[in-house]
Every structure is written in C-alpha cells, then in structure tokens.
Scaffold this motif. Structure first.
Motif, PDB file in Angstrom:
ATOM      1  N   ASN A 128      14.694  39.415  28.005  1.00 50.89           N
ATOM      2  CA  ASN A 128      14.243  40.687  27.426  1.00 50.89           C
ATOM      3  C   ASN A 128      14.956  41.917  27.976  1.00 50.89           C
ATOM      4  OD1 ASN A 128      11.696  39.957  25.693  1.00 50.89           O
ATOM      5  ND2 ASN A 128      11.464  38.780  27.579  1.00 50.89           N
ATOM      6  N   PHE A 129      15.527  41.816  29.171  1.00 48.24           N
ATOM      7  CA  PHE A 129      16.141  42.992  29.793  1.00 48.24           C
ATOM      8  C   PHE A 129      17.482  42.600  30.405  1.00 48.24           C
ATOM      9  CE2 PHE A 129      11.494  43.176  30.412  1.00 48.24           C
ATOM     10  CZ  PHE A 129      11.200  44.263  29.592  1.00 48.24           C
ATOM     11  N   SER A 130      18.571  42.949  29.746  1.00 45.92           N
ATOM     12  CA  SER A 130      19.887  42.593  30.268  1.00 45.92           C
ATOM     13  C   SER A 130      20.192  43.333  31.566  1.00 45.92           C
ATOM     14  CB  SER A 130      20.971  42.906  29.232  1.00 45.92           C
ATOM     15  OG  SER A 130      21.031  44.291  28.963  1.00 45.92           O
ATOM     16  N   TRP A 131      19.568  44.521  31.759  1.00 47.53           N
ATOM     17  CA  TRP A 131      19.844  45.292  32.960  1.00 47.53           C
ATOM     18  C   TRP A 131      19.316  44.642  34.231  1.00 47.53           C
ATOM     19  CZ3 TRP A 131      15.137  46.155  34.991  1.00 47.53           C
ATOM     20  CH2 TRP A 131      14.058  46.319  34.116  1.00 47.53           C
ATOM     21  N   LYS A 267      29.545  38.544  40.894  1.00 46.49           N
ATOM     22  CA  LYS A 267      29.611  37.902  39.572  1.00 46.49           C
ATOM     23  C   LYS A 267      28.513  38.438  38.650  1.00 46.49           C
ATOM     24  CE  LYS A 267      29.904  33.234  37.564  1.00 46.49           C
ATOM     25  NZ  LYS A 267      28.964  33.384  36.449  1.00 46.49           N
ATOM     26  N   LEU A 268      27.311  38.640  39.195  1.00 40.56           N
ATOM     27  CA  LEU A 268      26.201  39.178  38.406  1.00 40.56           C
ATOM     28  C   LEU A 268      26.464  40.620  37.983  1.00 40.56           C
ATOM     29  CD1 LEU A 268      23.009  37.753  40.151  1.00 40.56           C
ATOM     30  CD2 LEU A 268      23.564  37.577  37.724  1.00 40.56           C
ATOM     31  N   VAL A 269      26.999  41.422  38.876  1.00 42.75           N
ATOM     32  CA  VAL A 269      27.303  42.815  38.534  1.00 42.75           C
ATOM     33  C   VAL A 269      28.373  42.868  37.446  1.00 42.75           C
ATOM     34  CG1 VAL A 269      28.239  44.988  39.395  1.00 42.75           C
ATOM     35  CG2 VAL A 269      26.601  43.706  40.784  1.00 42.75           C
ATOM     36  N   PHE A 270      29.403  42.029  37.554  1.00 40.95           N
ATOM     37  CA  PHE A 270      30.434  41.964  36.516  1.00 40.95           C
ATOM     38  C   PHE A 270      29.817  41.590  35.168  1.00 40.95           C
ATOM     39  CE2 PHE A 270      34.548  41.137  39.149  1.00 40.95           C
ATOM     40  CZ  PHE A 270      34.395  42.390  39.714  1.00 40.95           C
ATOM     41  N   HIS A 271      28.916  40.604  35.193  1.00 37.95           N
ATOM     42  CA  HIS A 271      28.270  40.179  33.951  1.00 37.95           C
ATOM     43  C   HIS A 271      27.402  41.301  33.387  1.00 37.95           C
ATOM     44  CE1 HIS A 271      26.501  37.527  30.962  1.00 37.95           C
ATOM     45  NE2 HIS A 271      25.296  37.913  31.369  1.00 37.95           N
ATOM     46  N   ALA A 272      26.685  41.997  34.275  1.00 40.79           N
ATOM     47  CA  ALA A 272      25.836  43.115  33.832  1.00 40.79           C
ATOM     48  C   ALA A 272      26.684  44.189  33.156  1.00 40.79           C
ATOM     49  CB  ALA A 272      25.075  43.693  35.019  1.00 40.79           C
ATOM     50  N   LEU A 273      27.851  44.498  33.706  1.00 39.71           N
ATOM     51  CA  LEU A 273      28.738  45.486  33.094  1.00 39.71           C
ATOM     52  C   LEU A 273      29.288  44.983  31.764  1.00 39.71           C
ATOM     53  CD1 LEU A 273      30.688  46.590  36.301  1.00 39.71           C
ATOM     54  CD2 LEU A 273      29.049  47.981  35.000  1.00 39.71           C
ATOM     55  N   HIS A 274      29.525  43.677  31.687  1.00 41.82           N
ATOM     56  CA  HIS A 274      30.090  43.081  30.476  1.00 41.82           C
ATOM     57  C   HIS A 274      29.103  43.126  29.311  1.00 41.82           C
ATOM     58  CE1 HIS A 274      33.340  40.718  28.703  1.00 41.82           C
ATOM     59  NE2 HIS A 274      32.419  40.012  28.089  1.00 41.82           N
ATOM     60  N   VAL A 275      27.777  43.088  29.616  1.00 44.54           N
ATOM     61  CA  VAL A 275      26.751  43.131  28.556  1.00 44.54           C
ATOM     62  C   VAL A 275      25.932  44.414  28.653  1.00 44.54           C
ATOM     63  CG1 VAL A 275      26.600  40.614  28.450  1.00 44.54           C
ATOM     64  CG2 VAL A 275      25.070  41.860  29.980  1.00 44.54           C
ATOM     65  N   TRP A 289      36.264  45.151  29.234  1.00 46.13           N
ATOM     66  CA  TRP A 289      37.440  44.894  30.048  1.00 46.13           C
ATOM     67  C   TRP A 289      37.090  44.302  31.418  1.00 46.13           C
ATOM     68  CZ3 TRP A 289      37.228  47.526  34.618  1.00 46.13           C
ATOM     69  CH2 TRP A 289      36.411  48.664  34.659  1.00 46.13           C
ATOM     70  N   VAL A 290      35.810  44.370  31.765  1.00 45.64           N
ATOM     71  CA  VAL A 290      35.382  43.778  33.039  1.00 45.64           C
ATOM     72  C   VAL A 290      35.461  42.257  32.930  1.00 45.64           C
ATOM     73  CG1 VAL A 290      33.470  43.490  34.651  1.00 45.64           C
ATOM     74  CG2 VAL A 290      33.868  45.712  33.577  1.00 45.64           C
ATOM     75  N   PRO A 291      36.116  41.591  33.868  1.00 46.06           N
ATOM     76  CA  PRO A 291      36.290  40.132  33.753  1.00 46.06           C
ATOM     77  C   PRO A 291      34.986  39.373  33.973  1.00 46.06           C
ATOM     78  CG  PRO A 291      37.098  40.891  35.873  1.00 46.06           C
ATOM     79  CD  PRO A 291      36.748  42.131  35.084  1.00 46.06           C
ATOM     80  N   GLU A 292      34.832  38.280  33.272  1.00 49.41           N
ATOM     81  CA  GLU A 292      33.742  37.341  33.507  1.00 49.41           C
ATOM     82  C   GLU A 292      34.301  36.202  34.354  1.00 49.41           C
ATOM     83  OE1 GLU A 292      30.579  37.479  32.878  1.00 49.41           O
ATOM     84  OE2 GLU A 292      30.106  37.955  30.797  1.00 49.41           O
ATOM     85  N   ILE A 293      33.699  35.933  35.500  1.00 54.60           N
ATOM     86  CA  ILE A 293      34.182  34.876  36.383  1.00 54.60           C
ATOM     87  C   ILE A 293      33.793  33.520  35.789  1.00 54.60           C
ATOM     88  CG2 ILE A 293      34.064  33.886  38.693  1.00 54.60           C
ATOM     89  CD1 ILE A 293      33.415  36.690  39.740  1.00 54.60           C
ATOM     90  N   PRO A 294      34.757  32.647  35.476  1.00 47.60           N
ATOM     91  CA  PRO A 294      34.435  31.358  34.836  1.00 47.60           C
ATOM     92  C   PRO A 294      33.700  30.426  35.782  1.00 47.60           C
ATOM     93  CG  PRO A 294      36.770  31.468  35.384  1.00 47.60           C
ATOM     94  CD  PRO A 294      36.209  32.831  35.661  1.00 47.60           C
ATOM     95  N   ILE A 295      32.945  29.509  35.199  1.00 49.45           N
ATOM     96  CA  ILE A 295      32.114  28.623  36.008  1.00 49.45           C
ATOM     97  C   ILE A 295      32.959  27.674  36.851  1.00 49.45           C
ATOM     98  CG2 ILE A 295      31.821  26.831  34.257  1.00 49.45           C
ATOM     99  CD1 ILE A 295      29.186  28.136  36.791  1.00 49.45           C
ATOM    100  N   TRP A 296      34.132  27.267  36.349  1.00 46.01           N
ATOM    101  CA  TRP A 296      34.970  26.356  37.129  1.00 46.01           C
ATOM    102  C   TRP A 296      35.431  27.022  38.425  1.00 46.01           C
ATOM    103  CZ3 TRP A 296      39.788  27.883  38.536  1.00 46.01           C
ATOM    104  CH2 TRP A 296      40.435  28.856  37.755  1.00 46.01           C
ATOM    105  N   PHE A 297      35.711  28.324  38.355  1.00 44.86           N
ATOM    106  CA  PHE A 297      36.115  29.043  39.564  1.00 44.86           C
ATOM    107  C   PHE A 297      34.934  29.168  40.518  1.00 44.86           C
ATOM    108  CE2 PHE A 297      36.780  32.832  42.137  1.00 44.86           C
ATOM    109  CZ  PHE A 297      38.072  32.612  42.620  1.00 44.86           C
TER     110      PHE A 297
END
Length: 343
Positions: A128-131, A267-275, A289-297
């Motif tokens: 419910n809250f992406s933030w 990783k969470l902050v990057f994802h938060a910026l991405h969405v 433009w903020v990268p999403e860190i892939p799960i394999w990495f």
C-alpha cells in the motif's frame, strides 16, 4: 509469484508439524545432544532448505529462487548471531546444559511467531505504501551501524528490562528441573527458567526488527520471506550444540552482518528512488536512472561477505586464546538442578 491459499496452508501446517516433532522427539526429555545427533539433524535441515530453494527455482523461475537463497543466507547469518546472544543469556542465568534445549526451542518458536507477525505487517505496508522502502532502508543503515559498533557487551540477563521483571515477579534463587513456576510455603514463585525464556523472547523481538526489513530488501514475496525465515530457524537448536565452541570464535560475524545490512539498506533506498511517489523528491516521479541491484549480485555479495567474515574470524582466533568473541562468556558449564542463577 502465485501462491494459492492451499499452498500457504500446507506450508504453515508442515512448519508447525516439524516443530511439534522436534519437541516430542528431542526436547521433551531433557538431555544434551551429542555431536553426532546435532550434525545429522543440522545437515538434514540445511539440505531440506537447499532442496526447497531448488524447488522454488524450478517451479517459479530462478529469479525467485535466487531471492530465496539470498534471503535464506541472510536470515541464517542473522540467526547464528542470534544464537550467540542466546548463549550470553543462558550463561547469565546459568541454565544447566541439559535444559538448554528447551530454552532454545521456546526461543526459536517465539522468533518464528514474531517474524510471522512482522512479515504480515511488512507485506501490507509494501503493498500500500511504496515510500516504506525509504524507512526500511534508513532503518537497516542504522542497524548496520549499531551491529558494527554496538557489539554484544551488554548481557540481556542483567539489563533494565529483566531488572523490572525481577521486581514484578517473585523469583526462586534455584532451578527446579525445567519447571517454569513452583509453589513454596503456599506461595507461587517463578523459576530462573521462566526468566530466561522471557529474556530470550525480548531478544527475539529485537532480532525480528533486524531481519524482516533485511529480507524485504531482497524480495517482496511474502511467501519467500516466510519460508526463508522458517528454514533459517529450523535446525538452529542442533546448530547451537554443533558449533558451540566455533560460535565463540566468530569474532567478525557482527561486522560481516553490518556490511550485509548496509548493502541491503542501500539496495532498498535505490529501489525506493526507482519507484518514488513522494512529491518532494523529483516532483513525485520515479528516478528511473537509479540502478536496481540484481538479485544475482546480491546473492554473490551476501555469500562472499559471510564467507569472508568466517574465514577472517577463524584466522584471527586460530589456536583459541585471547580475543575470541566468547572470552567473557562461558559456554554453559554443567550445573545441577539447584544451580544458582544470577540475581
């Protein structure tokens, strides 16, 4: 990832059955497990967890499989750190070795229940809250700092919370086998065993706050979060007795976990910026433009960090000697049922 209510029901039922079996087959009769018994059951539960991850990968795709393995590794590492605090608590209360299984079992069950509650809350918030990812990320960065520099110097058995409990509850000075309460001179008293379990429950609450945001930084699937936690906790009792001496040599485990928590926090902050949907950040628009860190990495990074912390710890404490993590914490010396608990 589609998980039907039937799959959830079967998973919960099987998890409960495992713990019921553990209690009646191993814990109900007080004894100290042998190295052989501990090794066999530890290998069984770790093998089962790995097979389950392979099953997720084959049935739902290896993206989800990778998320499960990254989550399982992280939760297992946090659980081992949890074991060290359990060791401090049981040493602080001088729990006799043959009763430590019961304390560990109760502690693990409390941990699973608390984490289950946090998983449900986390899933609702994320949906419910992406933030909330900003909050989780900031929390993990704070926890990483505390993990790296806070250490385990304080004994939960002697903390303010337990002092308050002692003022409220009448406590006997001695253990009465594995009983939680005892009646003396017409008055009901609690035993040090109950105090130990209360302290373990308090520790579990603190670790649940660490672990759930961490794994939600690796996957948003509540089913993966729950199963990774459940498998990380299964076999933890046997692992305690298997690596008892080794546990005290993991002097860099806290720093390794701090690196992992900080990594997942970023990783969470990057994802938060991405969405992003917050109006005061980029006008409420996602920063694509903020990268999403892939799960394999993430999986490789977590695995390498755990391996590096373990190897560095064993090299540091080679031969045993001063500087080991458990220098001031006895590994739970044998005591009889009338052993004095620290008051």
């Amino acid at each position: 990832m589609q998980v039907t209510p039937l799959v959830w029901t079967i998973t919960l039922a099987v998890t409960i059955l495992f713990f019921v079996y553990e209690f009646f087959a191993h814990v109900r009769k007080p004894h100290e497990p042998s190295i052989g018994e501990s090794a066999r059951w530890s290998a069984f539960y770790i093998g089962l967890a790995l097979l389950f991850g392979v099953g997720i990968g084959m049935s739902s795709g290896w993206t989800f499989g990778g998320e499960y393995f990254a989550g399982y590794l992280t939760e297992k590492a946090l659980s081992v750190d949890n074991l060290f605090v359990f060791l401090i608590v049981m040493s602080g209360f001088a729990v006799p070795r043959k009763y430590q299984q019961k304390v560990l079992m109760v502690g693990i069950i409390i941990a699973l229940i608390l984490r289950g509650g946090f998983i449900a809350i986390g899933a609702t918030l994320i949906e419910n809250f992406s933030w909330v990812f900003y909050i989780f990320g900031a929390l993990l960065l704070f926890l990483a700092y505390r993990q790296a520099f806070g250490g385990h110097d304080a004994n939960p058995a002697e903390g303010r919370f337990m002092k308050l409990v002692r003022r409220v509850l009448p406590v006997t000075p001695d253990y009465h086998r594995d009983r939680l309460t005892v009646k003396q001179d017409g008055k009901r008293y609690v035993t040090p065993m109950l105090l130990t379990i209360i302290a373990i429950g308090f520790v579990d609450l603190v670790f649940a706050v660490d672990s759930i945001p961490a794994i939600y930084g690796l996957t948003s699937e509540a089913y993966i979060v729950f199963t990774a936690n459940a498998f990380a906790l299964m076999g933890l009792r046997q692992l305690f007795f298997l690596i008892g001496g080794l546990l005290e040599r993991l002097v860099y485990l806290a720093q390794g976990l701090a690196v992992i928590l900080a990594f997942i926090g970023v990783k969470l902050v990057f994802h938060a910026l991405h969405v992003n949907e917050l109006s005061f950040i980029n006008g409420g628009r996602p920063l694509l433009w903020v990268p999403e860190i892939p799960i394999w990495f993430s999986l490789l990074f977590i695995g390498a960090t755990i391996l590096g912390a373990t190897v560095a710890s064993l090299a540091k404490t080679r031969g045993g000697g001063p500087g080991t993590r458990g220098d001031d914490v006895p590994a739970g010396e044998d005591t009889d049922s009338t052993a004095k608990a620290r008051q």
